[in-house]
Scaffold this active site. Structure first.
Site, PDB file in Angstrom:
ATOM      1  N   ASN A 103       0.821  -1.205   0.000  1.00 13.68           N
ATOM      2  CA  ASN A 103       0.000   0.000   0.000  1.00 13.68           C
ATOM      3  C   ASN A 103       0.862   1.265   0.000  1.00 13.68           C
ATOM      4  OD1 ASN A 103      -2.016  -1.863   0.170  1.00 13.68           O
ATOM      5  ND2 ASN A 103      -2.420  -1.532   2.342  1.00 13.68           N
ATOM      6  N   VAL A 104       0.402   2.246  -0.746  1.00  5.56           N
ATOM      7  CA  VAL A 104       1.127   3.522  -0.842  1.00  5.56           C
ATOM      8  C   VAL A 104       0.413   4.613  -0.038  1.00  5.56           C
ATOM      9  CG1 VAL A 104       2.090   2.928  -3.099  1.00  5.56           C
ATOM     10  CG2 VAL A 104      -0.114   4.163  -2.972  1.00  5.56           C
ATOM     11  N   ASP A 105      -0.598   4.230   0.757  1.00  6.68           N
ATOM     12  CA  ASP A 105      -1.449   5.221   1.452  1.00  6.68           C
ATOM     13  C   ASP A 105      -0.864   5.718   2.778  1.00  6.68           C
ATOM     14  OD1 ASP A 105      -3.686   2.436   2.175  1.00  6.68           O
ATOM     15  OD2 ASP A 105      -1.984   3.175   3.365  1.00  6.68           O
ATOM     16  N   HIS A 120       6.153  -0.640  -2.460  1.00 14.21           N
ATOM     17  CA  HIS A 120       5.719   0.054  -3.686  1.00 14.21           C
ATOM     18  C   HIS A 120       5.699   1.570  -3.520  1.00 14.21           C
ATOM     19  CE1 HIS A 120       3.595  -3.940  -4.943  1.00 14.21           C
ATOM     20  NE2 HIS A 120       4.895  -4.003  -5.051  1.00 14.21           N
ATOM     21  N   THR A 189      -4.715  -9.025   0.412  1.00 17.16           N
ATOM     22  CA  THR A 189      -4.062  -8.947  -0.890  1.00 17.16           C
ATOM     23  C   THR A 189      -4.506 -10.095  -1.790  1.00 17.16           C
ATOM     24  OG1 THR A 189      -1.952  -8.799  -2.076  1.00 17.16           O
ATOM     25  CG2 THR A 189      -1.989 -10.171  -0.078  1.00 17.16           C
ATOM     26  N   SER A 190      -4.706  -9.805  -3.069  1.00 14.62           N
ATOM     27  CA  SER A 190      -5.176 -10.807  -4.036  1.00 14.62           C
ATOM     28  C   SER A 190      -4.031 -11.711  -4.485  1.00 14.62           C
ATOM     29  CB  SER A 190      -5.774 -10.099  -5.248  1.00 14.62           C
ATOM     30  OG  SER A 190      -4.787  -9.248  -5.833  1.00 14.62           O
ATOM     31  N   ASN A 214      -8.237 -12.629   4.324  1.00 11.60           N
ATOM     32  CA  ASN A 214      -8.659 -11.925   3.110  1.00 11.60           C
ATOM     33  C   ASN A 214     -10.163 -12.082   2.935  1.00 11.60           C
ATOM     34  OD1 ASN A 214      -7.268 -10.448   0.902  1.00 11.60           O
ATOM     35  ND2 ASN A 214      -8.484 -11.852  -0.348  1.00 11.60           N
ATOM     36  N   GLU A 216     -11.789 -12.795   0.385  1.00 11.70           N
ATOM     37  CA  GLU A 216     -12.135 -13.919  -0.506  1.00 11.70           C
ATOM     38  C   GLU A 216     -10.902 -14.788  -0.712  1.00 11.70           C
ATOM     39  OE1 GLU A 216     -11.523 -10.745  -4.109  1.00 11.70           O
ATOM     40  OE2 GLU A 216     -13.247 -12.091  -4.236  1.00 11.70           O
TER      41      GLU A 216
HETATM   42  C1  BV8 Z   1       8.934  -5.448 -11.678  1.00  9.23           C
HETATM   43  C2  BV8 Z   1       2.176   1.185  -6.650  1.00  9.23           C
HETATM   44  C3  BV8 Z   1      10.962  -5.730 -12.904  1.00  9.23           C
HETATM   45  C4  BV8 Z   1       1.570   2.123  -7.629  1.00  9.23           C
HETATM   46  C5  BV8 Z   1       1.906  -1.104  -7.520  1.00  9.23           C
HETATM   47  C6  BV8 Z   1       6.144 -12.351 -13.072  1.00  9.23           C
HETATM   48  C7  BV8 Z   1       5.028 -12.896 -13.659  1.00  9.23           C
HETATM   49  C8  BV8 Z   1       4.081 -12.033 -14.241  1.00  9.23           C
HETATM   50  C9  BV8 Z   1       4.234 -10.649 -14.224  1.00  9.23           C
HETATM   51  C10 BV8 Z   1       5.331 -10.137 -13.645  1.00  9.23           C
HETATM   52  C11 BV8 Z   1       6.290 -10.974 -13.084  1.00  9.23           C
HETATM   53  N1  BV8 Z   1       7.250 -10.186 -12.585  1.00  9.23           N
HETATM   54  C12 BV8 Z   1       6.943  -8.890 -12.813  1.00  9.23           C
HETATM   55  C13 BV8 Z   1       5.779  -8.850 -13.465  1.00  9.23           C
HETATM   56  C14 BV8 Z   1       5.120  -7.653 -13.893  1.00  9.23           C
HETATM   57  C15 BV8 Z   1       4.329  -6.957 -12.759  1.00  9.23           C
HETATM   58  C16 BV8 Z   1       3.208  -7.836 -12.240  1.00  9.23           C
HETATM   59  O1  BV8 Z   1       3.314  -8.479 -11.214  1.00  9.23           O
HETATM   60  N2  BV8 Z   1       2.095  -7.792 -12.986  1.00  9.23           N
HETATM   61  C17 BV8 Z   1       0.875  -8.505 -12.524  1.00  9.23           C
HETATM   62  C18 BV8 Z   1      -0.335  -7.651 -12.868  1.00  9.23           C
HETATM   63  C19 BV8 Z   1       0.825  -9.874 -13.112  1.00  9.23           C
HETATM   64  N3  BV8 Z   1       5.211  -6.557 -11.646  1.00  9.23           N
HETATM   65  C20 BV8 Z   1       5.912  -5.410 -11.821  1.00  9.23           C
HETATM   66  O2  BV8 Z   1       5.869  -4.734 -12.821  1.00  9.23           O
HETATM   67  C21 BV8 Z   1       6.806  -4.989 -10.653  1.00  9.23           C
HETATM   68  N4  BV8 Z   1       8.087  -4.564 -11.160  1.00  9.23           N
HETATM   69  O3  BV8 Z   1       8.691  -6.632 -11.719  1.00  9.23           O
HETATM   70  O4  BV8 Z   1      10.091  -4.861 -12.163  1.00  9.23           O
HETATM   71  C22 BV8 Z   1      10.465  -5.639 -14.309  1.00  9.23           C
HETATM   72  C23 BV8 Z   1      10.933  -4.581 -15.080  1.00  9.23           C
HETATM   73  C24 BV8 Z   1      10.558  -4.520 -16.446  1.00  9.23           C
HETATM   74  C25 BV8 Z   1       9.616  -5.428 -16.995  1.00  9.23           C
HETATM   75  C26 BV8 Z   1       9.096  -6.457 -16.148  1.00  9.23           C
HETATM   76  C27 BV8 Z   1       9.527  -6.559 -14.800  1.00  9.23           C
HETATM   77  C28 BV8 Z   1       6.217  -3.732  -9.943  1.00  9.23           C
HETATM   78  C29 BV8 Z   1       4.968  -4.092  -9.222  1.00  9.23           C
HETATM   79  C30 BV8 Z   1       4.474  -2.879  -8.387  1.00  9.23           C
HETATM   80  C31 BV8 Z   1       3.521  -2.013  -9.173  1.00  9.23           C
HETATM   81  N5  BV8 Z   1       2.965  -0.954  -8.315  1.00  9.23           N
HETATM   82  N6  BV8 Z   1       1.473  -0.100  -6.697  1.00  9.23           N
HETATM   83  C32 BV8 Z   1       0.144   2.491  -7.295  1.00  9.23           C
HETATM   84  O5  BV8 Z   1      -0.352   2.078  -6.217  1.00  9.23           O
HETATM   85  O6  BV8 Z   1      -0.445   3.223  -8.112  1.00  9.23           O
HETATM   86  S1  BV8 Z   1       1.079  -2.625  -7.529  1.00  9.23           S
HETATM   87  C33 BV8 Z   1      -0.452  -2.302  -6.783  1.00  9.23           C
HETATM   88  O7  BV8 Z   1      -1.321  -3.318  -7.268  1.00  9.23           O
HETATM   89  C34 BV8 Z   1      -0.497  -2.433  -5.283  1.00  9.23           C
HETATM   90  O8  BV8 Z   1       0.636  -1.895  -4.656  1.00  9.23           O
HETATM   91  C35 BV8 Z   1      -0.598  -3.945  -5.097  1.00  9.23           C
HETATM   92  O9  BV8 Z   1       0.668  -4.540  -5.161  1.00  9.23           O
HETATM   93  C36 BV8 Z   1      -1.407  -4.363  -6.317  1.00  9.23           C
HETATM   94  C37 BV8 Z   1      -2.846  -4.532  -5.955  1.00  9.23           C
HETATM   95  O10 BV8 Z   1      -2.920  -5.755  -5.275  1.00  9.23           O
HETATM   96  P1  BV8 Z   1      -3.599  -5.810  -3.802  1.00  9.23           P
HETATM   97  O11 BV8 Z   1      -2.972  -4.800  -2.917  1.00  9.23           O
HETATM   98  O12 BV8 Z   1      -3.566  -7.215  -3.427  1.00  9.23           O
HETATM   99  O13 BV8 Z   1      -5.087  -5.278  -4.078  1.00  9.23           O
HETATM  100  P2  BV8 Z   1      -6.249  -6.015  -4.881  1.00  9.23           P
HETATM  101  O14 BV8 Z   1      -7.280  -4.975  -5.104  1.00  9.23           O
HETATM  102  O15 BV8 Z   1      -5.693  -6.782  -6.036  1.00  9.23           O
HETATM  103  O16 BV8 Z   1      -6.790  -7.110  -3.848  1.00  9.23           O
HETATM  104  C38 BV8 Z   1      -7.362  -6.681  -2.636  1.00  9.23           C
HETATM  105  C39 BV8 Z   1      -7.766  -7.956  -1.899  1.00  9.23           C
HETATM  106  O17 BV8 Z   1      -8.292  -7.547  -0.630  1.00  9.23           O
HETATM  107  C40 BV8 Z   1      -8.872  -8.741  -2.620  1.00  9.23           C
HETATM  108  O18 BV8 Z   1      -8.502 -10.112  -2.661  1.00  9.23           O
HETATM  109  C41 BV8 Z   1     -10.119  -8.520  -1.743  1.00  9.23           C
HETATM  110  O19 BV8 Z   1     -10.908  -9.670  -1.652  1.00  9.23           O
HETATM  111  C42 BV8 Z   1      -9.484  -8.241  -0.384  1.00  9.23           C
HETATM  112  N7  BV8 Z   1     -10.289  -7.370   0.479  1.00  9.23           N
HETATM  113  C43 BV8 Z   1     -11.103  -6.341   0.126  1.00  9.23           C
HETATM  114  N8  BV8 Z   1     -11.615  -5.749   1.258  1.00  9.23           N
HETATM  115  C44 BV8 Z   1     -11.094  -6.427   2.329  1.00  9.23           C
HETATM  116  C45 BV8 Z   1     -10.231  -7.456   1.837  1.00  9.23           C
HETATM  117  N9  BV8 Z   1      -9.561  -8.299   2.631  1.00  9.23           N
HETATM  118  C46 BV8 Z   1      -9.728  -8.126   3.989  1.00  9.23           C
HETATM  119  N10 BV8 Z   1     -10.521  -7.143   4.534  1.00  9.23           N
HETATM  120  C47 BV8 Z   1     -11.219  -6.300   3.741  1.00  9.23           C
HETATM  121  N11 BV8 Z   1     -11.994  -5.367   4.315  1.00  9.23           N
END
Ligand code: BV8
Ligand code: ZN
Length: 245
Positions: A103-105, A120, A189-190, A214, A216
């Site tokens: 989280n960035v908050d 992040h 986190t998802s 989580n 879900e």
């Molecule tokens: C990198 C900051 C090298 C900015 C963010 C390997 C395989 C495939 C892809 C990749 C790989 N390695 C790298 C990649 C690419 C990519 C990646 O992972 N892509 C994904 C989409 C597949 N990773 C990167 O690019 C990383 N850098 O690898 O550099 C490189 C260099 C060049 C080329 C390639 C690689 C950088 C990743 C960081 C990006 N920045 N944030 C901003 O915030 O604007 S990521 C951002 O999204 C968040 O920080 C967080 O990480 C992500 C969101 O995920 P969650 O936080 O889990 O949130 P989400 O909404 O998904 O889920 C919430 C969950 O909470 C849900 O399950 C829900 O059910 C649950 N929930 C809801 N309410 C509640 C709850 N649970 C409990 N209580 C509640 N009340």
């Protein structure tokens, strides 16, 4: 009232090295939308992962700047919830406690957590997109993206965009804490974004007890030793009470 398995209570009473990884879900009860949640208003037409990239900033810096300005105001207007405070309680009772957040908050720090690794970045900080100098204040004339006082390049939020590398120091500290921990929590986190999503599996491979909290199930659920599906702001305070009374 949640019935926590007695063995988990025992593990936590004895544990000295605990790592917690959090995601957007832990801030959902503070009124901040998660990445899975559809964006509202002007931003509804965009997927977060389409705006949070260097290419998006190069293509339309004003659009990306405004999106982060919008999220920054939301973060500033938000307060930690009981889930954040329960993690502060855990840190006060466990000698080696590491909080790794995606989280960035900045809400964990506001809640009082100390040993935090912001993998992040932090949306409250702004720096130059070229020379990296941090800007303490900037004129937001709503017409253009503010510029760096030193080199006049565009300012950008101090967050890690997709395809950008994570801050080396934080990532190394996160990996070494994960390898050494006895219990690893994955909260709100998802488990999709790498490399953060790989940490829980690395902890499991080192023999740690993995606990998921989580709303879900996620790709981690099948590998977790304990999984609690519901709101972190409800489950975590109950867990703290069940372990430490
Ligand atoms: C990198 C900051 C090298 C900015 C963010 C390997 C395989 C495939 C892809 C990749 C790989 N390695 C790298 C990649 C690419 C990519 C990646 O992972 N892509 C994904 C989409 C597949 N990773 C990167 O690019 C990383 N850098 O690898 O550099 C490189 C260099 C060049 C080329 C390639 C690689 C950088 C990743 C960081 C990006 N920045 N944030 C901003 O915030 O604007 S990521 C951002 O999204 C968040 O920080 C967080 O990480 C992500 C969101 O995920 P969650 O936080 O889990 O949130 P989400 O909404 O998904 O889920 C919430 C969950 O909470 C849900 O399950 C829900 O059910 C649950 N929930 C809801 N309410 C509640 C709850 N649970 C409990 N209580 C509640 N009340
Ligand atoms: Zn500069």
């Amino acid at each position: 009232m949640i019935n926590f398995p007695p063995e988990l209570i025992t593990y936590l009473k004895k544990a000295t090295r605990v790592v917690v990884l959090t995601g957007a879900g832990v801030s959902q009860e503070s009124g901040l939308s998660t990445f899975r949640d559809a964006q509202s208003g002007l931003w509804a037409q965009y997927r977060p992962e389409d705006l949070a990239t260097p290419r998006a900033f190069a293509r339309d810096p004003k659009l990306v700047w405004d999106w982060y300005a919008h999220r920054r105001e939301s973060a500033k207007g938000a307060s930690p919830n009981l889930g954040h405070y329960a993690l502060v309680e855990m840190e006060n009772r466990i000698s080696e406690f590491t909080l790794i957040t995606q989280n960035v908050d900045g809400l964990h720090r506001i809640a009082g957590s100390k040993n935090i690794l912001e993998l992040h970045g932090n949306i409250l900080n702004v720096r130059c997109s070229e020379c990296g100098m941090f800007a303490d204040n900037w004129e937001d004339d709503l017409e253009s993206v503010p510029r760096c006082e030193k080199c006049n390049a565009l300012l950008r939020p101090d967050v890690v965009w997709f395809e950008e590398s994570l801050p080396r120091e934080q990532l190394d500290a996160a990996v070494s804490a994960t390898r050494a921990c006895q219990i690893f929590f994955s909260i709100g986190t998802s488990g999709v974004v790498q490399p953060a999503a790989a940490l829980a599996h690395a902890a499991k491979a080192e023999g740690a007890v993995v606990v998921e909290v989580n709303a879900e199930p996620t790709p981690l659920t099948a590998r977790a030793d304990f999984a609690f599906h519901g709101k972190s702001g409800e489950i975590l305070p109950e867990l703290v009470k069940a372990v430490w009374g």
